[in-house]
Design a protein around this motif. Sequence first.
Motif, PDB file in Angstrom:
ATOM      1  N   PRO A   1      59.659  83.462  59.005  1.00 20.22           N
ATOM      2  CA  PRO A   1      60.626  82.646  59.759  1.00 20.22           C
ATOM      3  C   PRO A   1      61.093  83.351  61.034  1.00 20.22           C
TER       4      PRO A   1
ATOM      5  N   GLN B   1      65.655  78.626  66.125  1.00 11.49           N
ATOM      6  CA  GLN B   1      66.188  77.618  65.206  1.00 11.49           C
ATOM      7  C   GLN B   1      65.673  76.217  65.518  1.00 11.49           C
TER       8      GLN B   1
ATOM      9  N   GLY C   1      61.693  76.083  64.254  1.00  5.68           N
ATOM     10  CA  GLY C   1      61.252  76.329  62.888  1.00  5.68           C
ATOM     11  C   GLY C   1      62.289  75.921  61.878  1.00  5.68           C
ATOM     12  N   ASN C   2      61.924  76.061  60.602  1.00  2.00           N
ATOM     13  CA  ASN C   2      62.864  75.700  59.541  1.00  2.00           C
ATOM     14  C   ASN C   2      63.579  76.914  58.962  1.00  2.00           C
ATOM     15  N   GLY C   3      63.292  78.115  59.468  1.00  2.00           N
ATOM     16  CA  GLY C   3      63.979  79.313  59.016  1.00  2.00           C
ATOM     17  C   GLY C   3      63.632  79.758  57.612  1.00  2.00           C
ATOM     18  N   ALA C   4      62.526  79.254  57.065  1.00  2.00           N
ATOM     19  CA  ALA C   4      62.182  79.549  55.675  1.00  2.00           C
ATOM     20  C   ALA C   4      60.915  80.384  55.570  1.00  2.00           C
TER      21      ALA C   4
ATOM     22  N   ARG D   1      59.365  74.863  52.168  1.00  4.16           N
ATOM     23  CA  ARG D   1      60.770  74.450  52.111  1.00  4.16           C
ATOM     24  C   ARG D   1      60.832  72.951  52.386  1.00  4.16           C
TER      25      ARG D   1
END
Length: 154
Positions: free
Chosen positions: A29, A33, A36-39, A68
């Motif tokens: 990740p 922000q 991406g989905n930060g996962a 995710r």
Amino acid sequence: MTVRAKVNLWGNDGEGATAFGLIPFVKLPVAAQALGNGALEGGVGMPLTLKLGGEWEMGAQATLALNRNAIGNGYDPDLAFSATLSHPLGAALDGYVELFGERQTGPDAATVATLDFGLTYQVTATFSLDCGVNIGLTKAADDLNPFVGFTIRF
């Protein structure tokens, strides 16, 4: 950023008419922000290559991934499949066309399908560049997704 490794179980390097392997991968990740989905996500692909004759090759790959989900309450398994037809366009350049499909699961499930075109340029025996475009065939797929990448072989 996705980091992958490929382990050949048989074939490749001009050995035989088929090759099969495993491609474990992890998505880190590192995107902003908004991108991406930060996962942390990952899975394994299982590629098969068949020599068809006349320098044509066909490839197929099934991939199982844990991604995710869009509502952010956990991870769901996704299954993807691709079929590829490729041919050399020169001494170090290959072209391909691919049909890709992904069936997502979970509360935000969707089906993604794309028609993909690309080129791979073999710079050295252990380094190649690739580029192409994926064209969305379903509502859940991006309409147009150009890409560039590289492969380092150890």
